[in-house]
Design a protein around this motif. Structure first.
Motif, PDB file in Angstrom:
ATOM      1  N   ASP A 249       0.775  -1.070  -0.020  1.00 33.37           N
ATOM      2  CA  ASP A 249       0.214  -0.026  -0.068  1.00 33.37           C
ATOM      3  C   ASP A 249       0.791   1.323   0.045  1.00 33.37           C
ATOM      4  OD1 ASP A 249      -2.348  -1.337  -0.012  1.00 33.37           O
ATOM      5  OD2 ASP A 249      -2.405  -1.644   2.216  1.00 33.37           O
ATOM      6  N   GLY A 250       2.154   0.994   0.214  1.00 35.82           N
ATOM      7  CA  GLY A 250       3.081   2.338   0.068  1.00 35.82           C
ATOM      8  C   GLY A 250       2.938   3.336   1.255  1.00 35.82           C
ATOM      9  N   THR A 251       2.374   2.431   2.494  1.00 36.77           N
ATOM     10  CA  THR A 251       2.224   3.214   3.942  1.00 36.77           C
ATOM     11  C   THR A 251       2.363   2.460   4.955  1.00 36.77           C
ATOM     12  OG1 THR A 251       1.030   4.855   4.922  1.00 36.77           O
ATOM     13  CG2 THR A 251      -0.311   3.119   3.886  1.00 36.77           C
ATOM     14  N   ALA A 252       2.896   2.694   5.962  1.00 38.07           N
ATOM     15  CA  ALA A 252       3.087   1.857   7.213  1.00 38.07           C
ATOM     16  C   ALA A 252       1.754   1.609   7.657  1.00 38.07           C
ATOM     17  CB  ALA A 252       3.753   2.704   8.197  1.00 38.07           C
ATOM     18  N   GLY A 253       1.447   0.068   7.717  1.00 41.07           N
ATOM     19  CA  GLY A 253       0.156  -0.449   8.445  1.00 41.07           C
ATOM     20  C   GLY A 253       0.007  -0.185   9.673  1.00 41.07           C
ATOM     21  N   PRO A 254      -1.276  -0.213  10.448  1.00 40.73           N
ATOM     22  CA  PRO A 254      -1.300  -0.374  11.767  1.00 40.73           C
ATOM     23  C   PRO A 254      -0.627  -1.432  12.646  1.00 40.73           C
ATOM     24  CG  PRO A 254      -3.425  -0.350  10.725  1.00 40.73           C
ATOM     25  CD  PRO A 254      -2.444  -0.645   9.651  1.00 40.73           C
ATOM     26  N   GLU A 255      -0.454  -2.837  11.893  1.00 40.66           N
ATOM     27  CA  GLU A 255       0.332  -3.621  12.624  1.00 40.66           C
ATOM     28  C   GLU A 255       1.843  -3.298  12.699  1.00 40.66           C
ATOM     29  OE1 GLU A 255       1.502  -8.479  12.445  1.00 40.66           O
ATOM     30  OE2 GLU A 255       0.153  -7.610  10.981  1.00 40.66           O
ATOM     31  N   LEU A 256       2.423  -2.511  11.682  1.00 41.07           N
ATOM     32  CA  LEU A 256       3.798  -2.124  11.647  1.00 41.07           C
ATOM     33  C   LEU A 256       4.281  -0.921  12.741  1.00 41.07           C
ATOM     34  CD1 LEU A 256       6.857  -2.259  10.587  1.00 41.07           C
ATOM     35  CD2 LEU A 256       5.907  -0.528   8.812  1.00 41.07           C
ATOM     36  N   LEU A 257       2.906  -0.178  12.715  1.00 38.45           N
ATOM     37  CA  LEU A 257       3.162   0.824  13.644  1.00 38.45           C
ATOM     38  C   LEU A 257       3.178   0.672  15.166  1.00 38.45           C
ATOM     39  CD1 LEU A 257       0.960   3.928  11.796  1.00 38.45           C
ATOM     40  CD2 LEU A 257       3.654   3.327  11.780  1.00 38.45           C
ATOM     41  N   ASP A 258       2.290  -0.530  15.331  1.00 44.05           N
ATOM     42  CA  ASP A 258       2.020  -1.072  16.794  1.00 44.05           C
ATOM     43  C   ASP A 258       3.431  -1.760  17.187  1.00 44.05           C
ATOM     44  OD1 ASP A 258      -0.575  -0.178  17.013  1.00 44.05           O
ATOM     45  OD2 ASP A 258      -1.491  -1.948  16.598  1.00 44.05           O
ATOM     46  N   TYR A 259       4.021  -2.535  16.125  1.00 49.56           N
ATOM     47  CA  TYR A 259       5.382  -2.880  16.582  1.00 49.56           C
ATOM     48  C   TYR A 259       6.328  -1.874  16.808  1.00 49.56           C
ATOM     49  CZ  TYR A 259       9.214  -6.275  16.144  1.00 49.56           C
ATOM     50  OH  TYR A 259      10.045  -6.987  16.407  1.00 49.56           O
ATOM     51  N   ALA A 260       6.143  -1.041  16.053  1.00 48.32           N
ATOM     52  CA  ALA A 260       7.367   0.023  16.077  1.00 48.32           C
ATOM     53  C   ALA A 260       7.154   0.808  17.353  1.00 48.32           C
ATOM     54  CB  ALA A 260       7.155   1.433  15.051  1.00 48.32           C
ATOM     55  N   SER A 261       6.050   1.020  18.074  1.00 48.84           N
ATOM     56  CA  SER A 261       5.710   1.529  19.366  1.00 48.84           C
ATOM     57  C   SER A 261       6.287   0.796  20.566  1.00 48.84           C
ATOM     58  CB  SER A 261       4.220   1.941  19.619  1.00 48.84           C
ATOM     59  OG  SER A 261       3.675   2.710  18.826  1.00 48.84           O
ATOM     60  N   ALA A 262       6.066  -0.685  20.143  1.00 46.66           N
ATOM     61  CA  ALA A 262       6.660  -1.319  21.087  1.00 46.66           C
ATOM     62  C   ALA A 262       8.076  -1.600  21.191  1.00 46.66           C
ATOM     63  CB  ALA A 262       5.918  -2.893  21.021  1.00 46.66           C
ATOM     64  N   LEU A 263       8.394  -1.712  20.007  1.00 47.55           N
ATOM     65  CA  LEU A 263       9.979  -1.423  19.791  1.00 47.55           C
ATOM     66  C   LEU A 263      10.717  -0.326  20.523  1.00 47.55           C
ATOM     67  CD1 LEU A 263      12.808  -2.782  18.811  1.00 47.55           C
ATOM     68  CD2 LEU A 263      11.956  -1.628  16.549  1.00 47.55           C
ATOM     69  N   GLY A 264      10.259   0.849  20.239  1.00 50.58           N
ATOM     70  CA  GLY A 264      10.635   2.141  20.895  1.00 50.58           C
ATOM     71  C   GLY A 264      10.934   2.089  22.434  1.00 50.58           C
ATOM     72  N   GLU A 265       9.817   1.414  22.905  1.00 53.58           N
ATOM     73  CA  GLU A 265       9.624   1.326  24.600  1.00 53.58           C
ATOM     74  C   GLU A 265      10.713   0.352  24.928  1.00 53.58           C
ATOM     75  OE1 GLU A 265       5.781   0.067  25.605  1.00 53.58           O
ATOM     76  OE2 GLU A 265       4.565   2.028  24.848  1.00 53.58           O
ATOM     77  N   LYS A 266      10.724  -0.550  24.237  1.00 52.40           N
ATOM     78  CA  LYS A 266      11.762  -1.571  24.575  1.00 52.40           C
ATOM     79  C   LYS A 266      13.250  -1.077  24.413  1.00 52.40           C
ATOM     80  CE  LYS A 266      12.528  -5.438  22.099  1.00 52.40           C
ATOM     81  NZ  LYS A 266      12.169  -6.700  21.606  1.00 52.40           N
ATOM     82  N   ARG A 267      13.647  -0.459  23.337  1.00 46.06           N
ATOM     83  CA  ARG A 267      14.999   0.011  23.466  1.00 46.06           C
ATOM     84  C   ARG A 267      15.101   1.272  24.434  1.00 46.06           C
ATOM     85  NH1 ARG A 267      15.587  -4.261  21.343  1.00 46.06           N
ATOM     86  NH2 ARG A 267      16.239  -4.469  19.048  1.00 46.06           N
TER      87      ARG A 267
END
Length: 386
Positions: free
Chosen positions: A68-86
């Motif tokens: 789709d050429g844009t970050a999907g909800p699943e990717l953005l949720d994963y990004a949020s969790a990754l940012g918190e963990k790091r």
């Protein structure tokens, strides 16, 4: 997709992306090779197994979002969790962002390697969309990382404030409270401290200034309308217990300041002294009031509280002075009290030594206080603390 592709190009792009998703293991290996050169990741602040797992999942979700050429909800949720963990793992933000942006080069390099010349125009049209997906992923990770760092700072601040409150509380002098407070604040409980007190706008100025000190702390405690800031100076080349000069690592804001406090056990008593000094500040004060510079004011106020007003008593005695005599006499006495030297007083006032002695003799005649007798001079010094 919001781009120029026709149906045929769209089908071809979907096929390319599907093939990309089938090569995730290889993409992850390439990513791991490159990320091993990024500071923090190279020193294994993060478990290599965790880095591998994260690479596999993030690349899989990135490949899905490229359709789709844009970050999907699943990717953005994963990004949020990754940012918190790091953030919890203590990875510096610049290392985190560098690692995440490697995804683009890894993905794009793979696409170039597995697409033929006939796909060149299609790839050129999709480079912006590939970058957009990775950038949205990186941005979400970074925002989540910063938010978590703020929460961590608040947690640490609340944890420390809890022990600071106990330190200044009824049980603050017990060995257990002092030991636990020292551990929470990461200070030497037996080392020297400095503590400053201020109220109103001066408190805000003090907090802003002290926050820039290169010391252990500073730590803040609020009691009523008085703000206390205390800290542990780094090692200084001076005898233990001897106050340092106001300068590097000490405030210049007008406040009550106690230096050379011998350990956390003495901090509460020092805070009371700092608060008392802060209450004696006047609009003319442009620097901290310390025990050395403010003890005379403090003694005068304590004697007043006991019903003995030395200043009023001295003013009444000087009412006998002839016109114009008091100003000269007071100037001389105040100057002499600063040094205790007739010669230095004469030099400072540009007078002859005998002139100084005559004025001091006249002062003794009127008030009964002989400035050459320390106990009597101290009484005048307290009456006239400035």
């Amino acid at each position: 997709m919001h781009n120029f592709m026709d149906a045929g190009s769209s089908d071809r792009w979907n096929s390319i992306v599907k093939d990309l998703g089938d090569r995730i293991d290889g993409l992850a290996e390439r990513f791991l090779t490159r990320v091993s050169n990024v500071p923090s990741y190279a020193t294994e602040m993060v478990d290599p197994a965790d880095v591998r797992k994260t690479a596999l999942e993030s690349l899989r979700l990135l490949a899905q979002s490229l359709v789709d050429g844009t970050a999907g909800p699943e990717l953005l949720d994963y990004a949020s969790a990754l940012g918190e963990k790091r953030a919890r793992q203590g990875i510096p933000p610049e290392s985190l962002i560098t690692a995440i942006r490697l995804d683009f080069s890894v993905v794009w390099t793979d696409l170039l390697e597995h697409c033929g010349p006939e796909d060149a125009v299609l790839l050129a049209g999709q480079v912006e969309h590939v970058w957009r997906v990775v950038d949205e992923y990186a941005t979400q990770t970074h925002m989540s990382y910063l938010a978590e760092r703020v929460r961590m700072a608040q947690e640490e601040s609340n944890f420390r404030q809890e022990f600071i409150a106990k330190l200044f509380g009824p049980a603050g002098q017990t060995v257990d409270v002092i030991a636990r407070a020292a551990s929470a604040l990461e200070v030497d409980p037996d080392g020297e401290f400095e503590i400053a007190a201020a109220t109103g706008p001066a408190a805000r100025a003090l907090q802003k200034e002290v926050s820039g000190f290169r010391v252990k702390g500073p730590f803040m405690y609020q009691s009523g309308n008085v703000t206390f800031m205390f800290w542990q100076p780094f090692s200084r080349t001076r005898p233990r217990g001897r106050p340092s000069d106001t300068g590097a690592g000490s405030p210049v804001t007008a406040c009550g300041l106690v230096q050379g406090v011998p350990g956390l056990r003495s901090l509460v008593a020092a805070a009371a002294t700092a608060a008392a000094l802060a209450q004696l500040l006047t609009d003319e004060d442009a620097a901290p009031l310390t025990i050395e510079t403010g003890w005379r004011r403090l003694a005068r106020e304590k004697l007043r509280d006991a019903g003995l007003d030395l200043e009023r008593e001295l003013d009444a005695l000087l009412g006998q002075c002839r016109e114009g005599e008091r100003a000269r006499m007071e100037e001389t006495v105040r100057a002499f009290l600063q040094t205790g030297s007739v010669a230095e007083t004469a030099a400072g006032l540009f007078c002859h030594r005998n002139t100084i002695l005559n004025r001091m003799a006249r002062f003794r005649e009127i008030t009964g206080f002989d400035l050459m007798i320390p106990a009597q001079a101290a009484r005048v010094a307290i009456a006239w603390p400035n």
